[in-house]
Design a protein around this motif. Structure first.
Motif, PDB file in Angstrom:
ATOM      1  N   ASP A 114      49.961 -97.583  -9.460  1.00  0.00           N
ATOM      2  CA  ASP A 114      50.482 -98.136 -10.715  1.00  0.00           C
ATOM      3  C   ASP A 114      51.962 -98.483 -10.565  1.00  0.00           C
ATOM      4  OD1 ASP A 114      48.052 -97.802 -12.130  1.00  0.00           O
ATOM      5  OD2 ASP A 114      48.532 -95.690 -12.464  1.00  0.00           O
ATOM      6  N   VAL A 115      52.689 -97.566  -9.931  1.00  0.00           N
ATOM      7  CA  VAL A 115      54.122 -97.767  -9.691  1.00  0.00           C
ATOM      8  C   VAL A 115      54.347 -98.961  -8.767  1.00  0.00           C
ATOM      9  CG1 VAL A 115      56.085 -96.754  -8.465  1.00  0.00           C
ATOM     10  CG2 VAL A 115      54.863 -95.410 -10.180  1.00  0.00           C
ATOM     11  N   TYR A 116      53.578 -99.008  -7.696  1.00  0.00           N
ATOM     12  CA  TYR A 116      53.696-100.112  -6.734  1.00  0.00           C
ATOM     13  C   TYR A 116      53.397-101.451  -7.399  1.00  0.00           C
ATOM     14  CZ  TYR A 116      52.727-102.936  -2.562  1.00  0.00           C
ATOM     15  OH  TYR A 116      52.722-103.924  -1.599  1.00  0.00           O
ATOM     16  N   ALA A 117      52.337-101.507  -8.180  1.00  0.00           N
ATOM     17  CA  ALA A 117      51.952-102.749  -8.852  1.00  0.00           C
ATOM     18  C   ALA A 117      53.024-103.202  -9.836  1.00  0.00           C
ATOM     19  CB  ALA A 117      50.617-102.554  -9.569  1.00  0.00           C
ATOM     20  N   SER A 118      53.604-102.271 -10.565  1.00  0.00           N
ATOM     21  CA  SER A 118      54.655-102.622 -11.524  1.00  0.00           C
ATOM     22  C   SER A 118      55.885-103.186 -10.830  1.00  0.00           C
ATOM     23  CB  SER A 118      55.037-101.384 -12.349  1.00  0.00           C
ATOM     24  OG  SER A 118      56.057-101.698 -13.279  1.00  0.00           O
ATOM     25  N   ALA A 119      56.252-102.595  -9.690  1.00  0.00           N
ATOM     26  CA  ALA A 119      57.398-103.095  -8.925  1.00  0.00           C
ATOM     27  C   ALA A 119      57.113-104.494  -8.392  1.00  0.00           C
ATOM     28  CB  ALA A 119      57.726-102.135  -7.784  1.00  0.00           C
ATOM     29  N   ARG A 120      55.894-104.720  -7.905  1.00  0.00           N
ATOM     30  CA  ARG A 120      55.500-106.030  -7.388  1.00  0.00           C
ATOM     31  C   ARG A 120      55.542-107.098  -8.484  1.00  0.00           C
ATOM     32  NH1 ARG A 120      55.194-108.034  -2.285  1.00  0.00           N
ATOM     33  NH2 ARG A 120      54.574-106.453  -0.801  1.00  0.00           N
ATOM     34  N   GLU A 121      55.031-106.757  -9.665  1.00  0.00           N
ATOM     35  CA  GLU A 121      55.029-107.696 -10.783  1.00  0.00           C
ATOM     36  C   GLU A 121      56.447-108.091 -11.173  1.00  0.00           C
ATOM     37  OE1 GLU A 121      52.276-109.041 -12.493  1.00  0.00           O
ATOM     38  OE2 GLU A 121      51.234-108.213 -10.768  1.00  0.00           O
ATOM     39  N   ALA A 122      57.342-107.103 -11.210  1.00  0.00           N
ATOM     40  CA  ALA A 122      58.728-107.372 -11.612  1.00  0.00           C
ATOM     41  C   ALA A 122      59.425-108.283 -10.617  1.00  0.00           C
ATOM     42  CB  ALA A 122      59.499-106.057 -11.743  1.00  0.00           C
ATOM     43  N   LEU A 123      59.123-108.108  -9.335  1.00  0.00           N
ATOM     44  CA  LEU A 123      59.763-108.929  -8.308  1.00  0.00           C
ATOM     45  C   LEU A 123      59.456-110.407  -8.530  1.00  0.00           C
ATOM     46  CD1 LEU A 123      61.334-109.199  -5.657  1.00  0.00           C
ATOM     47  CD2 LEU A 123      59.188-108.815  -4.431  1.00  0.00           C
ATOM     48  N   ILE A 124      58.209-110.738  -8.838  1.00  0.00           N
ATOM     49  CA  ILE A 124      57.832-112.130  -9.064  1.00  0.00           C
ATOM     50  C   ILE A 124      58.345-112.624 -10.410  1.00  0.00           C
ATOM     51  CG2 ILE A 124      55.891-113.721  -9.257  1.00  0.00           C
ATOM     52  CD1 ILE A 124      56.338-112.563  -6.454  1.00  0.00           C
ATOM     53  N   GLU A 125      58.303-111.761 -11.408  1.00  0.00           N
ATOM     54  CA  GLU A 125      58.647-112.178 -12.764  1.00  0.00           C
ATOM     55  C   GLU A 125      60.141-112.390 -12.974  1.00  0.00           C
ATOM     56  OE1 GLU A 125      57.465-110.948 -17.342  1.00  0.00           O
ATOM     57  OE2 GLU A 125      56.489-110.010 -15.618  1.00  0.00           O
ATOM     58  N   TYR A 126      60.958-111.554 -12.329  1.00  0.00           N
ATOM     59  CA  TYR A 126      62.388-111.594 -12.624  1.00  0.00           C
ATOM     60  C   TYR A 126      63.263-112.087 -11.470  1.00  0.00           C
ATOM     61  CZ  TYR A 126      60.801-108.765 -16.535  1.00  0.00           C
ATOM     62  OH  TYR A 126      60.133-108.315 -17.639  1.00  0.00           O
ATOM     63  N   GLU A 127      62.669-112.409 -10.326  1.00  0.00           N
ATOM     64  CA  GLU A 127      63.446-112.935  -9.195  1.00  0.00           C
ATOM     65  C   GLU A 127      62.820-114.249  -8.736  1.00  0.00           C
ATOM     66  OE1 GLU A 127      65.955-114.050  -7.171  1.00  0.00           O
ATOM     67  OE2 GLU A 127      66.504-111.940  -7.538  1.00  0.00           O
ATOM     68  N   ALA A 128      63.559-115.342  -8.840  1.00  0.00           N
ATOM     69  CA  ALA A 128      63.036-116.666  -8.491  1.00  0.00           C
ATOM     70  C   ALA A 128      63.375-117.071  -7.064  1.00  0.00           C
ATOM     71  CB  ALA A 128      63.570-117.716  -9.472  1.00  0.00           C
ATOM     72  N   ASP A 129      64.423-116.486  -6.487  1.00  0.00           N
ATOM     73  CA  ASP A 129      64.866-116.876  -5.148  1.00  0.00           C
ATOM     74  C   ASP A 129      63.855-116.401  -4.097  1.00  0.00           C
ATOM     75  OD1 ASP A 129      66.152-116.736  -2.541  1.00  0.00           O
ATOM     76  OD2 ASP A 129      68.029-117.154  -3.589  1.00  0.00           O
ATOM     77  N   PRO A 130      63.252-117.324  -3.321  1.00  0.00           N
ATOM     78  CA  PRO A 130      62.238-116.945  -2.325  1.00  0.00           C
ATOM     79  C   PRO A 130      62.762-115.970  -1.273  1.00  0.00           C
ATOM     80  CG  PRO A 130      62.212-119.324  -2.689  1.00  0.00           C
ATOM     81  CD  PRO A 130      63.428-118.794  -3.382  1.00  0.00           C
ATOM     82  N   GLU A 131      63.997-116.164  -0.824  1.00  0.00           N
ATOM     83  CA  GLU A 131      64.553-115.277   0.200  1.00  0.00           C
ATOM     84  C   GLU A 131      64.746-113.869  -0.336  1.00  0.00           C
ATOM     85  OE1 GLU A 131      65.013-115.822   3.449  1.00  0.00           O
ATOM     86  OE2 GLU A 131      63.978-117.705   3.029  1.00  0.00           O
ATOM     87  N   LYS A 132      65.203-113.761  -1.579  1.00  0.00           N
ATOM     88  CA  LYS A 132      65.381-112.435  -2.172  1.00  0.00           C
ATOM     89  C   LYS A 132      64.035-111.780  -2.439  1.00  0.00           C
ATOM     90  CE  LYS A 132      69.923-113.195  -4.237  1.00  0.00           C
ATOM     91  NZ  LYS A 132      70.723-113.236  -5.499  1.00  0.00           N
ATOM     92  N   ARG A 133      63.048-112.582  -2.793  1.00  0.00           N
ATOM     93  CA  ARG A 133      61.706-112.023  -2.973  1.00  0.00           C
ATOM     94  C   ARG A 133      61.209-111.386  -1.682  1.00  0.00           C
ATOM     95  NH1 ARG A 133      57.972-116.278  -6.475  1.00  0.00           N
ATOM     96  NH2 ARG A 133      58.907-115.858  -8.521  1.00  0.00           N
ATOM     97  N   ARG A 134      61.400-112.078  -0.563  1.00  0.00           N
ATOM     98  CA  ARG A 134      60.967-111.547   0.730  1.00  0.00           C
ATOM     99  C   ARG A 134      61.730-110.271   1.075  1.00  0.00           C
ATOM    100  NH1 ARG A 134      61.696-116.371   4.760  1.00  0.00           N
ATOM    101  NH2 ARG A 134      61.089-114.770   6.263  1.00  0.00           N
ATOM    102  N   LYS A 135      63.030-110.281   0.818  1.00  0.00           N
ATOM    103  CA  LYS A 135      63.866-109.121   1.131  1.00  0.00           C
ATOM    104  C   LYS A 135      63.435-107.902   0.322  1.00  0.00           C
ATOM    105  CE  LYS A 135      68.657-107.520   0.742  1.00  0.00           C
ATOM    106  NZ  LYS A 135      70.044-107.895   0.380  1.00  0.00           N
ATOM    107  N   TYR A 136      63.275-108.082  -0.998  1.00  0.00           N
ATOM    108  CA  TYR A 136      62.961-106.933  -1.844  1.00  0.00           C
ATOM    109  C   TYR A 136      61.490-106.548  -1.783  1.00  0.00           C
ATOM    110  CZ  TYR A 136      67.679-107.641  -3.533  1.00  0.00           C
ATOM    111  OH  TYR A 136      69.041-107.779  -3.589  1.00  0.00           O
TER     112      TYR A 136
END
Length: 240
Positions: A114-136
């Motif tokens: 549940d924790v992992y899924a929530s973190a994954r959802e937030a990364l896509i929802e609140y970060e638009a930069d592709p490079e930062k998405r890969r990093k985080y």
């Protein structure tokens, strides 16, 4: 950072953040020295010390220097003990930093996915930069520490229900492809070093440094040259 108070007044505030994985290794004297030095260097007394702890454990939060008659220095940090923060507090937060750090917070084992899924959802929802998405994305994976069964369960149970299913699947696929490519690159470098050792007996330090920083084309070129080279220097002649 420029901070504005409710009365409209503003001031520049310097935040000094230190991350410590093992609380027992934290030195409050060290961060105190940093703050005093920066205060003098930046000519400001508005310095806020913050220590972020990834694991649970004891640490000092205050430092007092005093004698029999007076206190000469009192220093206190803001301590962020991630493992002491209940994950429920931030499961639906719009604060991307908090959401990405959910795997570092306190949660029972059965809530791991549940924790992992929530973190994954937030990364896509609140970060638009592709490079930062890969990093985080890598950051989330490292601290969530999922095994193969966890990943299978996540893909089967959580991913189909995600609003960002396609983006998450694409990001995970890219990570796998890059991991495979990196693995093949390391294998090629290791093979070339073994061939060098077999042919020339000794591989000097400078050659190891070149191998460590080599690109794909370099490795291919050096592998071709080793067949005709009489000395190890000839293999790397254009790179020395």
């Amino acid at each position: 950072m420029q901070v504005e108070w409710p009365d409209g007044s503003r001031a520049a505030v310097l935040f000094v953040a230190e991350e410590e994985t093992e609380p027992g290794k934290f030195s409050i004297h060290r961060i105190c020295r940093y703050c005093v030095h920066l205060s003098e260097l930046m000519k400001t007394n508005r310095v806020v010390p913050v220590a972020i702890f990834l694991r649970a454990g004891e640490h000092l939060s205050e430092l007092t220097l005093s004698g029999d008659w007076n206190t000469y220095l009192f220093f206190r940090i803001i301590a962020c003990d991630l493992k002491g923060i209940p994950h429920e507090r931030y499961m639906t937060s719009t604060n991307i930093v908090a959401r990405l750090n959910l795997p570092n917070m306190a949660y029972p084992p059965e809530r791991k996915l549940d924790v992992y899924a929530s973190a994954r959802e937030a990364l896509i929802e609140y970060e638009a930069d592709p490079e930062k998405r890969r990093k985080y994305s890598e950051f989330i994976d490292i601290y969530a520490d999922l095994d193969e069964n966890d990943i299978i369960m996540y893909k089967k149970k959580y991913l189909p229900e995600s609003r960002h299913k396609e983006e998450i699947m694409g990001l995970m696929q890219k990570e796998r492809d890059e991991g495979r490519q990196e693995g093949r690159h390391e294998e090629a470098a290791s093979t070339l070093r073994r061939l060098l050792s077999l042919k020339f007996q000794k591989v000097p330090g400078w050659a190891d440094e070149l191998l460590k920083d080599a690109g794909k084309k370099d490795l291919e070129s050096w592998t071709d040259r080793i067949l005709v080279a009489d000395a190890i220097e000839e293999v790397f002649q254009k790179n020395r």
